[in-house]
Write a protein that holds these residues in place. Sequence first.
Motif, PDB file in Angstrom:
ATOM      1  N   PHE A   1       0.850  -1.188   0.000  1.00  8.73           N
ATOM      2  CA  PHE A   1       0.000   0.000   0.000  1.00  8.73           C
ATOM      3  C   PHE A   1       0.887   1.241   0.000  1.00  8.73           C
ATOM      4  O   PHE A   1       1.871   1.286   0.751  1.00  8.73           O
ATOM      5  N   PRO A   2       0.583   2.264  -0.788  1.00 12.40           N
ATOM      6  CA  PRO A   2      -0.513   2.387  -1.743  1.00 12.40           C
ATOM      7  C   PRO A   2       0.008   2.318  -3.185  1.00 12.40           C
ATOM      8  O   PRO A   2      -0.297   3.171  -4.000  1.00 12.40           O
TER       9      PRO A   2
ATOM     10  N   GLY B   1      -7.652  -5.388  -6.063  1.00  8.75           N
ATOM     11  CA  GLY B   1      -8.055  -4.136  -5.436  1.00  8.75           C
ATOM     12  C   GLY B   1      -7.277  -2.938  -5.921  1.00  8.75           C
ATOM     13  O   GLY B   1      -7.669  -1.793  -5.643  1.00  8.75           O
ATOM     14  N   TYR B   2      -6.191  -3.161  -6.647  1.00  6.98           N
ATOM     15  CA  TYR B   2      -5.300  -2.070  -7.043  1.00  6.98           C
ATOM     16  C   TYR B   2      -5.331  -1.804  -8.544  1.00  6.98           C
ATOM     17  O   TYR B   2      -5.421  -2.726  -9.355  1.00  6.98           O
ATOM     18  N   ASN B   3      -5.235  -0.540  -8.905  1.00  6.64           N
ATOM     19  CA  ASN B   3      -5.020  -0.065 -10.266  1.00  6.64           C
ATOM     20  C   ASN B   3      -5.949  -0.758 -11.263  1.00  6.64           C
ATOM     21  O   ASN B   3      -7.162  -0.596 -11.199  1.00  6.64           O
ATOM     22  N   LEU B   4      -5.404  -1.551 -12.187  1.00  4.24           N
ATOM     23  CA  LEU B   4      -6.202  -2.144 -13.259  1.00  4.24           C
ATOM     24  C   LEU B   4      -6.624  -3.585 -12.986  1.00  4.24           C
ATOM     25  O   LEU B   4      -7.254  -4.208 -13.838  1.00  4.24           O
TER      26      LEU B   4
ATOM     27  N   GLY C   1     -10.948  -0.948  -2.535  1.00  3.28           N
ATOM     28  CA  GLY C   1     -10.230  -2.219  -2.611  1.00  3.28           C
ATOM     29  C   GLY C   1      -8.935  -2.192  -1.827  1.00  3.28           C
ATOM     30  O   GLY C   1      -8.610  -3.128  -1.084  1.00  3.28           O
ATOM     31  N   MET C   2      -8.176  -1.108  -1.963  1.00  6.92           N
ATOM     32  CA  MET C   2      -6.907  -0.986  -1.252  1.00  6.92           C
ATOM     33  C   MET C   2      -7.104  -0.987   0.259  1.00  6.92           C
ATOM     34  O   MET C   2      -6.368  -1.649   1.001  1.00  6.92           O
ATOM     35  N   LEU C   3      -8.114  -0.267   0.727  1.00  5.45           N
ATOM     36  CA  LEU C   3      -8.364  -0.196   2.163  1.00  5.45           C
ATOM     37  C   LEU C   3      -8.961  -1.486   2.705  1.00  5.45           C
ATOM     38  O   LEU C   3      -8.808  -1.800   3.895  1.00  5.45           O
ATOM     39  N   ASN C   4      -9.619  -2.247   1.848  1.00  3.32           N
ATOM     40  CA  ASN C   4     -10.191  -3.519   2.305  1.00  3.32           C
ATOM     41  C   ASN C   4      -9.119  -4.513   2.724  1.00  3.32           C
ATOM     42  O   ASN C   4      -9.395  -5.446   3.495  1.00  3.32           O
ATOM     43  N   TRP C   5      -7.896  -4.354   2.254  1.00  2.00           N
ATOM     44  CA  TRP C   5      -6.804  -5.196   2.751  1.00  2.00           C
ATOM     45  C   TRP C   5      -6.647  -5.003   4.259  1.00  2.00           C
ATOM     46  O   TRP C   5      -6.431  -5.979   4.995  1.00  2.00           O
ATOM     47  N   TYR C   6      -6.736  -3.758   4.716  1.00  2.00           N
ATOM     48  CA  TYR C   6      -6.622  -3.483   6.149  1.00  2.00           C
ATOM     49  C   TYR C   6      -7.869  -3.966   6.892  1.00  2.00           C
ATOM     50  O   TYR C   6      -7.780  -4.516   7.992  1.00  2.00           O
ATOM     51  N   ARG C   7      -9.034  -3.751   6.288  1.00  2.00           N
ATOM     52  CA  ARG C   7     -10.271  -4.146   6.959  1.00  2.00           C
ATOM     53  C   ARG C   7     -10.371  -5.657   7.118  1.00  2.00           C
ATOM     54  O   ARG C   7     -10.970  -6.155   8.073  1.00  2.00           O
TER      55      ARG C   7
ATOM     56  N   VAL D   1       9.290 -11.796  -4.087  1.00  2.00           N
ATOM     57  CA  VAL D   1       9.877 -10.587  -3.506  1.00  2.00           C
ATOM     58  C   VAL D   1       8.698  -9.713  -3.096  1.00  2.00           C
ATOM     59  O   VAL D   1       7.870  -9.350  -3.933  1.00  2.00           O
ATOM     60  N   GLY D   2       8.601  -9.403  -1.813  1.00  2.19           N
ATOM     61  CA  GLY D   2       7.447  -8.655  -1.345  1.00  2.19           C
ATOM     62  C   GLY D   2       7.840  -7.476  -0.469  1.00  2.19           C
ATOM     63  O   GLY D   2       8.753  -7.575   0.366  1.00  2.19           O
ATOM     64  N   HIS D   3       7.139  -6.358  -0.670  1.00  2.00           N
ATOM     65  CA  HIS D   3       7.349  -5.161   0.147  1.00  2.00           C
ATOM     66  C   HIS D   3       6.031  -4.783   0.811  1.00  2.00           C
ATOM     67  O   HIS D   3       4.969  -4.884   0.210  1.00  2.00           O
ATOM     68  N   ASP D   4       6.102  -4.371   2.098  1.00  2.30           N
ATOM     69  CA  ASP D   4       4.910  -3.913   2.795  1.00  2.30           C
ATOM     70  C   ASP D   4       3.855  -5.026   2.756  1.00  2.30           C
ATOM     71  O   ASP D   4       4.157  -6.171   3.120  1.00  2.30           O
ATOM     72  N   TRP D   5       2.631  -4.755   2.325  1.00  2.00           N
ATOM     73  CA  TRP D   5       1.614  -5.800   2.257  1.00  2.00           C
ATOM     74  C   TRP D   5       2.054  -6.966   1.370  1.00  2.00           C
ATOM     75  O   TRP D   5       1.714  -8.119   1.628  1.00  2.00           O
ATOM     76  N   GLY D   6       2.801  -6.666   0.310  1.00  3.74           N
ATOM     77  CA  GLY D   6       3.296  -7.742  -0.534  1.00  3.74           C
ATOM     78  C   GLY D   6       4.226  -8.673   0.218  1.00  3.74           C
ATOM     79  O   GLY D   6       4.252  -9.885  -0.027  1.00  3.74           O
ATOM     80  N   GLY D   7       4.989  -8.114   1.160  1.00  6.04           N
ATOM     81  CA  GLY D   7       5.839  -8.944   1.998  1.00  6.04           C
ATOM     82  C   GLY D   7       5.037  -9.802   2.958  1.00  6.04           C
ATOM     83  O   GLY D   7       5.382 -10.962   3.215  1.00  6.04           O
TER      84      GLY D   7
END
Length: 287
Positions: A38-39, A66-69, A208-214, A103-109
């Motif tokens: 995110f984001p 949830g992101y972009n396209l 969609g992006m915020l639903n990851w946190y929810r 390879v993951g960063h932030d939520w991807g990690g």
Amino acid sequence: MALQREPSLSLVRLSEVTLNVASAGPKDGTLTILLHGFPEFWFGWRHQIDALAGAGLHVAAPDQRGYNLSSKPEGIEAYHLDRVADDVIALSDSYGAGTFDVVGHDWGGIVGWWLAARSPDRVRRLAILNAPHPDVLASYARRHPTQALRVFYFGAFQVPWLPETGLRAANFLAMRQALRLTSRAGTFSDADLKRYQQAWAQPGALEGMLNWYRALRLKHRSELKPIRSPTLIVWGKKDPALSPHLATESLKLCDQGKIEWLPGATHWLHHEEPQHVNNALISFLSP
């Protein structure tokens, strides 16, 4: 350090969702899936894609659900860790890869940790950039109130619709400022932020992006068990939200793990010190 050339972009249809995927590198190279947080969206890996592809890796950097396209399914249940991890497995299957690197960063990690714990037979190597194991984050925050305060926005994002309204205001001013204020000066250019604004403005993207946190409040089984895949943690010590202790606590779960510290980098280490990060990744991931 600018993106050298645009990678190939394609829509990959999976069983549940369609993902927009940036890809590069030889098709017979080790499939290396780059998972943003995110984001961001695939563009967050603009400094890594060419370098990893040039090292002989078959790079796939999706916009996560949830992101972009990519697809933006409704309801927070669609963003449970198991569901987003299933997307990565399905993506690797679409390339015919029995095993792959993550390879993951932030939520991807966080998704990377989850995958390696849940599907150790699929993850060949795991590289994590400033992202704690999800169970480690929860337990550490309970024991260290200062860490809980540093991620207070996790709770703020639980409120329906109001965060979307605030983040969308003034052409996403709060989000643009957040990127600039939590990174080293000059890390994100005006042109970079314009690309991000275009992604954030996609219909349904903010929700969609915020639903990851929810989805964090949904019940899930613990995956606090040894990580068998060889693991590299690269950590910017000046991360304003995540304590370096989260890296050392997460390392304790790894059978074969190591940490590479970047003392002067923040949460956005792959933007701030791309050459350092790229060298570390290539050395670790090269067959």
